[in-house]
Write a protein that holds these residues in place. Structure first.
Motif, PDB file in Angstrom:
ATOM      1  N   ARG A 107       7.815   9.884  -8.911  1.00 59.07           N
ATOM      2  CA  ARG A 107       7.370   8.977  -7.846  1.00 59.07           C
ATOM      3  C   ARG A 107       7.546   9.734  -6.533  1.00 59.07           C
ATOM      4  O   ARG A 107       8.662  10.053  -6.116  1.00 59.07           O
ATOM      5  CB  ARG A 107       8.223   7.699  -7.845  1.00 59.07           C
ATOM      6  CG  ARG A 107       7.796   6.674  -6.770  1.00 59.07           C
ATOM      7  CD  ARG A 107       6.779   5.714  -7.302  1.00 59.07           C
ATOM      8  NE  ARG A 107       6.317   4.789  -6.255  1.00 59.07           N
ATOM      9  CZ  ARG A 107       6.889   3.615  -5.993  1.00 59.07           C
ATOM     10  NH1 ARG A 107       7.926   3.198  -6.688  1.00 59.07           N
ATOM     11  NH2 ARG A 107       6.387   2.834  -5.040  1.00 59.07           N
ATOM     12  N   ARG A 108       6.430  10.062  -5.887  1.00 58.82           N
ATOM     13  CA  ARG A 108       6.484  10.834  -4.659  1.00 58.82           C
ATOM     14  C   ARG A 108       7.004  10.002  -3.493  1.00 58.82           C
ATOM     15  O   ARG A 108       7.116   8.781  -3.582  1.00 58.82           O
ATOM     16  CB  ARG A 108       5.083  11.377  -4.334  1.00 58.82           C
ATOM     17  CG  ARG A 108       4.691  12.590  -5.152  1.00 58.82           C
ATOM     18  CD  ARG A 108       3.298  13.041  -4.810  1.00 58.82           C
ATOM     19  NE  ARG A 108       3.042  14.408  -5.252  1.00 58.82           N
ATOM     20  CZ  ARG A 108       1.846  14.924  -5.384  1.00 58.82           C
ATOM     21  NH1 ARG A 108       0.765  14.203  -5.109  1.00 58.82           N
ATOM     22  NH2 ARG A 108       1.689  16.181  -5.775  1.00 58.82           N
ATOM     23  N   ASP A 109       7.295  10.711  -2.407  1.00 58.05           N
ATOM     24  CA  ASP A 109       7.821  10.029  -1.227  1.00 58.05           C
ATOM     25  C   ASP A 109       6.861   8.972  -0.701  1.00 58.05           C
ATOM     26  O   ASP A 109       7.291   7.960  -0.133  1.00 58.05           O
ATOM     27  CB  ASP A 109       8.111  11.048  -0.119  1.00 58.05           C
ATOM     28  CG  ASP A 109       9.280  11.959  -0.463  1.00 58.05           C
ATOM     29  OD1 ASP A 109      10.127  11.547  -1.281  1.00 58.05           O
ATOM     30  OD2 ASP A 109       9.346  13.078   0.085  1.00 58.05           O
ATOM     31  N   ASP A 110       5.548   9.185  -0.870  1.00 58.20           N
ATOM     32  CA  ASP A 110       4.586   8.201  -0.374  1.00 58.20           C
ATOM     33  C   ASP A 110       4.343   7.059  -1.357  1.00 58.20           C
ATOM     34  O   ASP A 110       3.511   6.184  -1.119  1.00 58.20           O
ATOM     35  CB  ASP A 110       3.244   8.893  -0.042  1.00 58.20           C
ATOM     36  CG  ASP A 110       2.543   9.451  -1.280  1.00 58.20           C
ATOM     37  OD1 ASP A 110       3.118   9.383  -2.393  1.00 58.20           O
ATOM     38  OD2 ASP A 110       1.417   9.970  -1.132  1.00 58.20           O
ATOM     39  N   GLY A 111       5.082   7.061  -2.476  1.00 58.40           N
ATOM     40  CA  GLY A 111       4.954   5.988  -3.463  1.00 58.40           C
ATOM     41  C   GLY A 111       3.995   6.285  -4.588  1.00 58.40           C
ATOM     42  O   GLY A 111       3.968   5.562  -5.593  1.00 58.40           O
TER      43      GLY A 111
END
Length: 321
Positions: A107-111
């Protein structure tokens, strides 16, 4: 030297399989028994493996390309559409062949969510394992990788979670730069993993004129590997008809060398001259597809030459899954 006193059975933590994290087979079992995981709680996990599903991607849009990305393609991505739409805070879900450090998902920082396809799976149903990983990733904290775990036998499969009307359009990459949208701020660990992955990647191109056919560049000769959806016996008969007639090639210097099975589908393989590019093979592949369609439609018994050709192709067949 004094011998290490073994831990008494009474002192061992009494943990259930569900409470013990999954670790490497040769690592100490997290339950504290002192035994390797494979000889302790890992034994129960191995016995709990579900029955092997021969075609785990059957029913998904683009089944042949799912197989190709699982077995043939080093670096590729494909956007996934969920049956119930994206949850709030998740702008996209992307399937990737592999992820840094072989994470099952991220799950990346941007969601946004990335799911790795080529990881080892704990059960005999890749679809169920991937669905569980996807479910975890959708609710993971941003910036968090998702770890593998044993999957309930009655859990959902990808076929339950993905939009059956969605398209599956893989994008093949020359390297793994898609891992790091902000390369300058990537960790040293991710950067090192990226460099190793790029060094090992075999140049691969997806043909545009036919479905699920992938050209790749090898040191001595190039290859075309083509995942086909037809029933195996019917396809082998058709390939044998063309091979016996001298019509199974893709142009001068090319040769149908055999096939292999992968996740319930058959993958014919051609050797190509090292000078033959993916663009060079587009037209011959489209012409072969037309010849194959005619051969598939035939229900005539195989001739002696065709049976011998089929035997040769079958003798060179292997199974990957």
């Amino acid at each position: 030297m004094a011998k290490k006193r073994p831990q008494s059975k009474g002192a061992r933590p009494q943990l259930t399989d569900g409470e013990v994290p999954v670790v490497g087979a040769r690592e100490p079992c997290p339950c504290g028994s002192g035994r390797r995981y494979k000889a302790c709680h890992g034994r129960a996990a191995a016995q709990a493996v579900t029955e092997l599903v021969q075609r785990p991607f059957e029913g998904l849009p683009g089944e042949c390309d799912w197989v190709a990305l699982r077995e043939l393609v080093p670096a590729a991505t494909a956007e996934l559409r969920l049956r119930d739409g994206l949850p709030e805070g998740v702008p996209s879900v992307t399937l990737a062949t592999v992820l840094p450090m072989a994470w099952p998902a991220l799950r990346r920082d941007d969601g946004s969510v990335l799911i790795g396809l080529q990881n080892d799976t704990a059960s005999g149903d890749i679809s169920r394992d991937l669905a569980d990983t996807l479910t975890q990733a959708l609710t993971a904290a941003p910036g968090t990788p998702v770890q593998a775990r044993r999957v309930p036998a009655d859990g959902p499969r990808l076929q339950d979670l993905l939009d059956p009307e969605g398209t599956f359009a893989p994008v093949v990459h020359t390297g793994f730069e898609f891992w790091v949208p902000d390369a300058e701020n990537a960790s040293a660990e991710v950067t090192a993993s990226l460099e190793r992955a790029n060094a090992a990647a075999i140049p691969t191109v997806k043909l545009t004129g036919v479905d699920a056919a992938y050209w790749c560049e090898a040191p001595d000769k190039n290859h075309l590997r083509w995942v086909m959806p037809h029933p195996e016996e019917q396809l082998l008969d058709a390939l044998a008809r063309l091979h016996a007639a001298g019509r199974s090639g893709l142009g001068e210097g090319t040769r149908l060398v055999g096939s292999f099975r992968a996740h319930g589908l058959t993958v014919p393989v051609w050797d190509l001259p090292s000078a033959t590019s993916a663009e060079d093979i587009e037209k011959p592949a489209a012409e072969f597809a037309e010849r194959l369609a005619v051969a598939l439609a035939s229900d005539e018994p195989l001739t002696g030459d065709e049976r011998r050709a089929r035997g040769g192709l079958t003798n060179r067949q292997v199974t990957l899954s």
